[in-house]
Scaffold this motif. Structure first.
Motif, PDB file in Angstrom:
ATOM      1  N   ALA A 248      58.163  34.252 -42.553  1.00 12.25           N
ATOM      2  CA  ALA A 248      57.514  34.285 -41.237  1.00 12.25           C
ATOM      3  C   ALA A 248      56.060  33.526 -41.079  1.00 12.25           C
ATOM      4  CB  ALA A 248      57.461  35.755 -40.806  1.00 12.25           C
ATOM      5  N   ASN A 249      55.552  33.435 -42.234  1.00 11.06           N
ATOM      6  CA  ASN A 249      54.271  32.795 -42.307  1.00 11.06           C
ATOM      7  C   ASN A 249      54.475  31.371 -42.777  1.00 11.06           C
ATOM      8  OD1 ASN A 249      52.740  35.015 -41.676  1.00 11.06           O
ATOM      9  ND2 ASN A 249      53.088  35.730 -44.039  1.00 11.06           N
ATOM     10  N   GLY A 250      55.576  30.935 -42.874  1.00  9.99           N
ATOM     11  CA  GLY A 250      55.942  29.458 -43.113  1.00  9.99           C
ATOM     12  C   GLY A 250      55.577  29.027 -44.446  1.00  9.99           C
ATOM     13  N   ASN A 251      55.621  30.339 -45.307  1.00 17.06           N
ATOM     14  CA  ASN A 251      55.832  29.714 -47.063  1.00 17.06           C
ATOM     15  C   ASN A 251      57.414  29.537 -47.361  1.00 17.06           C
ATOM     16  OD1 ASN A 251      52.825  30.099 -47.216  1.00 17.06           O
ATOM     17  ND2 ASN A 251      53.433  32.358 -46.717  1.00 17.06           N
ATOM     18  N   ARG A 252      57.373  28.901 -48.305  1.00 16.47           N
ATOM     19  CA  ARG A 252      58.520  28.814 -48.878  1.00 16.47           C
ATOM     20  C   ARG A 252      59.084  29.993 -49.752  1.00 16.47           C
ATOM     21  NH1 ARG A 252      57.644  22.796 -51.901  1.00 16.47           N
ATOM     22  NH2 ARG A 252      55.740  24.094 -52.219  1.00 16.47           N
ATOM     23  N   ILE A 253      60.503  30.125 -49.668  1.00 17.01           N
ATOM     24  CA  ILE A 253      60.784  31.369 -50.593  1.00 17.01           C
ATOM     25  C   ILE A 253      61.476  31.005 -51.662  1.00 17.01           C
ATOM     26  CG2 ILE A 253      62.375  33.393 -50.198  1.00 17.01           C
ATOM     27  CD1 ILE A 253      62.635  32.770 -47.245  1.00 17.01           C
ATOM     28  N   PRO A 254      60.727  31.687 -52.869  1.00 17.24           N
ATOM     29  CA  PRO A 254      61.298  31.331 -54.202  1.00 17.24           C
ATOM     30  C   PRO A 254      62.694  31.599 -54.479  1.00 17.24           C
ATOM     31  CG  PRO A 254      59.079  32.483 -54.210  1.00 17.24           C
ATOM     32  CD  PRO A 254      59.756  32.419 -52.913  1.00 17.24           C
ATOM     33  N   ALA A 255      63.714  30.961 -55.063  1.00 17.06           N
ATOM     34  CA  ALA A 255      64.766  31.314 -55.412  1.00 17.06           C
ATOM     35  C   ALA A 255      65.023  32.145 -56.284  1.00 17.06           C
ATOM     36  CB  ALA A 255      65.758  29.958 -55.611  1.00 17.06           C
ATOM     37  N   TYR A 256      63.925  32.534 -57.217  1.00 12.09           N
ATOM     38  CA  TYR A 256      64.046  33.337 -58.418  1.00 12.09           C
ATOM     39  C   TYR A 256      62.759  33.668 -58.856  1.00 12.09           C
ATOM     40  CZ  TYR A 256      63.501  29.167 -61.235  1.00 12.09           C
ATOM     41  OH  TYR A 256      63.284  27.734 -61.707  1.00 12.09           O
ATOM     42  N   THR A 257      62.432  34.409 -59.891  1.00 10.98           N
ATOM     43  CA  THR A 257      61.056  35.183 -60.106  1.00 10.98           C
ATOM     44  C   THR A 257      61.090  34.788 -61.549  1.00 10.98           C
ATOM     45  OG1 THR A 257      61.800  37.107 -60.830  1.00 10.98           O
ATOM     46  CG2 THR A 257      61.214  36.604 -58.374  1.00 10.98           C
TER      47      THR A 257
END
Length: 271
Positions: free
Chosen positions: A123-132
């Motif tokens: 929602a803040n425009g940050n890319r979502i990591p696929a894994y940690t």
């Protein structure tokens, strides 16, 4: 090198040859690595690795992923061959090289993707990591206990003692005494802890891990993008990526990861 050039230039199955070369840019090993170029046996192994990519040119992605994972050349290159389970004192942890690279470079990439290959954001425009980092360390436990093929495996052969010439060209085998018994939680899946490891439980752990990776929603757009870049254009449109990714997800007959169907869709679809 001579064999590669001869096949690339003269083999009648040129699409198969190009597909294998494209795979070699994704499932990378390097002949500059001393571990896989330091002897005639090791060089035979490198040839066998490329033969495996060629054989899997139009096979399923899942089959390809398993053959890559069990290759002693990949095991040597990404340092998980003879990978040992963690110890009780916490002074040894499984090697994480392959667990990280198989996700980052061979399957899902760094960030969650839309079907058209564009990066998903929150929602803040940050890319979502696929894994940690935890996904990496937990997945690394699955790749413990894999080492050199030997007709009569022992602790000694696990570490390369009495290594057979064919060990570089045959898939790695399971050494249960070195496999992690701990629970393994990664990419939303948990493999429960075990009281003992066997050949079959190691097979099950590997099957679960590779099934989980291969079924991740990123794989279709990830592979579509990279194959388009190898065959057609370095900067494909999202619409082009999506059309190819849809074929990866379903070849029209309900099968996922049919790479023969993927390459046909790729070369028949114009940007």
């Amino acid at each position: 090198y001579y064999s590669w050039w001869k096949q690339a230039a003269t083999e009648p199955g040129q699409l198969r040859q190009r597909m294998a070369f494209a795979y070699s840019q994704i499932f990378v090993v390097s002949l500059l690595d001393g571990g896989i170029s330091g002897s005639n046996d090791a060089m035979r192994g490198s040839g066998a690795y490329y033969d495996m990519l060629t054989r899997n040119a139009f096979a399923s992605y899942r089959t390809l992923l398993e053959d890559v994972t069990l290759s002693p050349v990949m095991g040597r290159y990404l340092t998980y061959l003879a990978n040992q389970r963690e110890d009780a004192a916490g002074t040894r942890t499984p090697d994480e090289n392959y667990a990280r690279e198989v996700m980052q470079l061979m399957s899902i990439g760094l960030y969650e993707l839309n079907l058209d290959g564009t990066v998903r954001t929150d929602a803040n425009g940050n890319r979502i990591p696929a894994y940690t980092s935890r996904d990496i360390s937990e997945l690394a436990k699955v790749f413990t206990g894999l080492s050199w093929w030997h007709p009569t495996p022992t602790n000694n052969t696990f570490f390369g003692g009495n290594r057979q010439a064919d060990a570089f060209v045959r898939p790695m085998i399971f050494y249960p005494q070195y496999h992690s018994l701990a629970s393994k939680t990664f990419l939303g899946v948990t493999i429960p802890a075990r009281t003992a490891a066997t050949q079959e439980t190691m097979r099950e752990d590997l099957r679960t891990a590779l099934d989980t990776i291969a079924s991740h929603p990123n794989v279709g757009p990830f592979m579509a993008t990279r194959l388009i870049q190898q065959f057609v254009t370095s900067n494909p449109t999202p619409a082009y990526v999506e059309r190819v990714a849809r074929v990866f997800n379903n070849n029209g007959q309900g099968a996922r990861g049919d790479m023969g169907a993927v390459i046909l869709s790729l070369i028949h679809i114009s940007q």
